[in-house]
Design a protein around this motif. Sequence first.
Motif, PDB file in Angstrom:
ATOM      1  N   ILE A 107       0.866  -1.174   0.000  1.00 59.81           N
ATOM      2  CA  ILE A 107       0.000   0.000   0.000  1.00 59.81           C
ATOM      3  C   ILE A 107       0.907   1.229   0.000  1.00 59.81           C
ATOM      4  O   ILE A 107       1.795   1.342   0.851  1.00 59.81           O
ATOM      5  CB  ILE A 107      -0.938   0.022   1.219  1.00 59.81           C
ATOM      6  CG1 ILE A 107      -1.746  -1.284   1.289  1.00 59.81           C
ATOM      7  CG2 ILE A 107      -1.889   1.209   1.141  1.00 59.81           C
ATOM      8  CD1 ILE A 107      -2.650  -1.383   2.510  1.00 59.81           C
ATOM      9  N   TYR A 108       0.671   2.120  -0.928  1.00 57.58           N
ATOM     10  CA  TYR A 108       1.569   3.244  -1.149  1.00 57.58           C
ATOM     11  C   TYR A 108       1.042   4.528  -0.505  1.00 57.58           C
ATOM     12  O   TYR A 108      -0.146   4.642  -0.169  1.00 57.58           O
ATOM     13  CB  TYR A 108       1.776   3.442  -2.646  1.00 57.58           C
ATOM     14  CG  TYR A 108       2.495   2.283  -3.299  1.00 57.58           C
ATOM     15  CD1 TYR A 108       3.878   2.248  -3.363  1.00 57.58           C
ATOM     16  CD2 TYR A 108       1.794   1.193  -3.821  1.00 57.58           C
ATOM     17  CE1 TYR A 108       4.555   1.181  -3.939  1.00 57.58           C
ATOM     18  CE2 TYR A 108       2.453   0.119  -4.396  1.00 57.58           C
ATOM     19  CZ  TYR A 108       3.839   0.116  -4.451  1.00 57.58           C
ATOM     20  OH  TYR A 108       4.491  -0.948  -5.016  1.00 57.58           O
ATOM     21  N   ASN A 109       1.940   5.501  -0.342  1.00 57.35           N
ATOM     22  CA  ASN A 109       1.552   6.803   0.196  1.00 57.35           C
ATOM     23  C   ASN A 109       2.165   7.939  -0.620  1.00 57.35           C
ATOM     24  O   ASN A 109       2.424   9.022  -0.098  1.00 57.35           O
ATOM     25  CB  ASN A 109       1.960   6.934   1.672  1.00 57.35           C
ATOM     26  CG  ASN A 109       3.443   7.187   1.852  1.00 57.35           C
ATOM     27  OD1 ASN A 109       4.259   6.704   1.064  1.00 57.35           O
ATOM     28  ND2 ASN A 109       3.807   7.940   2.883  1.00 57.35           N
ATOM     29  N   THR A 133      -2.191   4.573   1.982  1.00 65.03           N
ATOM     30  CA  THR A 133      -3.619   4.872   1.792  1.00 65.03           C
ATOM     31  C   THR A 133      -4.135   4.217   0.522  1.00 65.03           C
ATOM     32  O   THR A 133      -3.475   4.264  -0.521  1.00 65.03           O
ATOM     33  CB  THR A 133      -3.826   6.404   1.725  1.00 65.03           C
ATOM     34  OG1 THR A 133      -3.444   6.979   2.982  1.00 65.03           O
ATOM     35  CG2 THR A 133      -5.257   6.764   1.423  1.00 65.03           C
ATOM     36  N   ASP A 134      -5.332   3.623   0.610  1.00 64.03           N
ATOM     37  CA  ASP A 134      -5.949   3.018  -0.568  1.00 64.03           C
ATOM     38  C   ASP A 134      -7.466   3.079  -0.452  1.00 64.03           C
ATOM     39  O   ASP A 134      -8.014   3.205   0.628  1.00 64.03           O
ATOM     40  CB  ASP A 134      -5.478   1.573  -0.766  1.00 64.03           C
ATOM     41  CG  ASP A 134      -5.713   0.690   0.465  1.00 64.03           C
ATOM     42  OD1 ASP A 134      -6.046   1.237   1.537  1.00 64.03           O
ATOM     43  OD2 ASP A 134      -5.556  -0.542   0.361  1.00 64.03           O
ATOM     44  N   PHE A 135      -8.125   3.024  -1.575  1.00 65.59           N
ATOM     45  CA  PHE A 135      -9.591   3.034  -1.661  1.00 65.59           C
ATOM     46  C   PHE A 135     -10.186   4.258  -0.957  1.00 65.59           C
ATOM     47  O   PHE A 135     -11.232   4.195  -0.329  1.00 65.59           O
ATOM     48  CB  PHE A 135     -10.176   1.724  -1.102  1.00 65.59           C
ATOM     49  CG  PHE A 135      -9.700   0.513  -1.851  1.00 65.59           C
ATOM     50  CD1 PHE A 135     -10.228   0.214  -3.101  1.00 65.59           C
ATOM     51  CD2 PHE A 135      -8.708  -0.306  -1.336  1.00 65.59           C
ATOM     52  CE1 PHE A 135      -9.781  -0.890  -3.815  1.00 65.59           C
ATOM     53  CE2 PHE A 135      -8.245  -1.412  -2.042  1.00 65.59           C
ATOM     54  CZ  PHE A 135      -8.793  -1.700  -3.283  1.00 65.59           C
ATOM     55  N   HIS A 136      -9.507   5.370  -1.097  1.00 65.17           N
ATOM     56  CA  HIS A 136      -9.927   6.659  -0.580  1.00 65.17           C
ATOM     57  C   HIS A 136     -10.705   7.412  -1.652  1.00 65.17           C
ATOM     58  O   HIS A 136     -10.839   6.947  -2.783  1.00 65.17           O
ATOM     59  CB  HIS A 136      -8.697   7.477  -0.186  1.00 65.17           C
ATOM     60  CG  HIS A 136      -7.714   7.601  -1.319  1.00 65.17           C
ATOM     61  ND1 HIS A 136      -6.843   6.570  -1.653  1.00 65.17           N
ATOM     62  CD2 HIS A 136      -7.491   8.578  -2.230  1.00 65.17           C
ATOM     63  CE1 HIS A 136      -6.115   6.926  -2.704  1.00 65.17           C
ATOM     64  NE2 HIS A 136      -6.492   8.141  -3.084  1.00 65.17           N
ATOM     65  N   GLY A 149     -10.793   8.963   3.804  1.00 67.34           N
ATOM     66  CA  GLY A 149     -10.938   7.530   3.966  1.00 67.34           C
ATOM     67  C   GLY A 149      -9.732   6.724   3.534  1.00 67.34           C
ATOM     68  O   GLY A 149      -8.802   7.232   2.908  1.00 67.34           O
ATOM     69  N   SER A 150      -9.768   5.444   3.864  1.00 68.30           N
ATOM     70  CA  SER A 150      -8.716   4.498   3.491  1.00 68.30           C
ATOM     71  C   SER A 150      -9.082   3.136   4.062  1.00 68.30           C
ATOM     72  O   SER A 150      -9.797   3.050   5.069  1.00 68.30           O
ATOM     73  CB  SER A 150      -7.358   4.935   4.039  1.00 68.30           C
ATOM     74  OG  SER A 150      -6.349   3.979   3.772  1.00 68.30           O
ATOM     75  N   LEU A 151      -8.607   2.093   3.418  1.00 68.75           N
ATOM     76  CA  LEU A 151      -8.631   0.770   4.049  1.00 68.75           C
ATOM     77  C   LEU A 151      -7.346   0.596   4.841  1.00 68.75           C
ATOM     78  O   LEU A 151      -7.359   0.384   6.032  1.00 68.75           O
ATOM     79  CB  LEU A 151      -8.804  -0.327   3.002  1.00 68.75           C
ATOM     80  CG  LEU A 151      -8.850  -1.765   3.541  1.00 68.75           C
ATOM     81  CD1 LEU A 151      -9.942  -1.935   4.581  1.00 68.75           C
ATOM     82  CD2 LEU A 151      -9.026  -2.756   2.401  1.00 68.75           C
TER      83      LEU A 151
END
Length: 372
Positions: A107-109, A133-136, A149-151
């Motif tokens: 998961i990248y930032n 952060t992902d799926f934001h 948001g984020s998973l």
Amino acid sequence: MEISLDVFEQQRGRRFGGANPERMRLAFWEWIIRNQEESRLREWSESGDLIRSPYQVRRHFGQEGDYSKGPIWNFERMGASRTPHPDGRMICIAGEHEDGYDPDFCIYNDVVILDLDGSVEIYGYPRDVFPPTDFHSATLLGDRVIIIGSLGYEEDRRPGATPVFALDLRDYRIVELPSHGESPGWIHSHSATLGPDGRITIADGEWLPPQDDLPILFNFDEFAYDPLTGLWTRLTNRGWRQFLIRDAGGKSFMRDFGPLGCCSSDEEEACEEPPKIEKWSISIDPGCIRPRSFAYEDVETPFDEDWDFGKWRPNERFLVDGVPIGVDLSHPGIKLVVEGVMDPAKADQIAEECRQAVEAATGRPCLLQGDS
């Protein structure tokens, strides 16, 4: 553009930025990004020569099957956002590669800026400034992109809180924004819409409840966020109940389009054929997942062409006293959603009888989890 083995070895892995932001001038990363973007412009059958996935990279450098050095940095991502700017820039934020089972899961930032002149800029951030952060969602608001948001990685999740960040498009600095009030909680895979009053309305998606023993739940309500004050306001409160039927042995359920395991409530006899039980999954017809002691009516569930990840789309629906109940198998378990107002005791009983129906169809013990 070619990348040598030495450059690849030096730049192959993910790294966090040392400043907010740090311009990441890494030739291998830019090469991967250009290949990935070029593949978006070609037909799938014409992009086979572009090296963009970790598998292709390992094969290219003669390291196929060697995962000893960890994930390879790449731009082939899920749950990333791409926000076009009126000046032509495309602002690409974070995202993940594959899922936890994959050796290249990451998961990248980072933030990647693609410009009309073909230039690529990559910005990195310290982990404590902007976590992976992902799926934001990413909403353009003047000179900022509001990231909601984020998973995220399990250790970064804070059930009950909603992470909100702002990316300044003048210098690419990221800051965390206040987030208080009645928020949607730890939400991901949602939609975000900017209103005329400057508030951002969140809908759909999934959220992580504070209780450790509850599964991730769908979000069926709308919430508004004010970037000026950090205040969340709940706009709806539908109160739809959610349940999850799990196989006690940890197997997933897969939809079977044939007659296997299909038993209507009018049939007492067992199914003629046993369910297909594979190493990791069990095939089951969702048509057999019905309550025994409640009158119900099956209803047509049309295919939603506008469906997106994080949006509730059940395989089937049936009505009990006029209230739709959705059944969906695209989860580790079987998701049941009561799509309306129903007496809690009745909803609990329907869910329990559906669990019993799954046990009868599969011959395997099953567990039931509710949203409360």
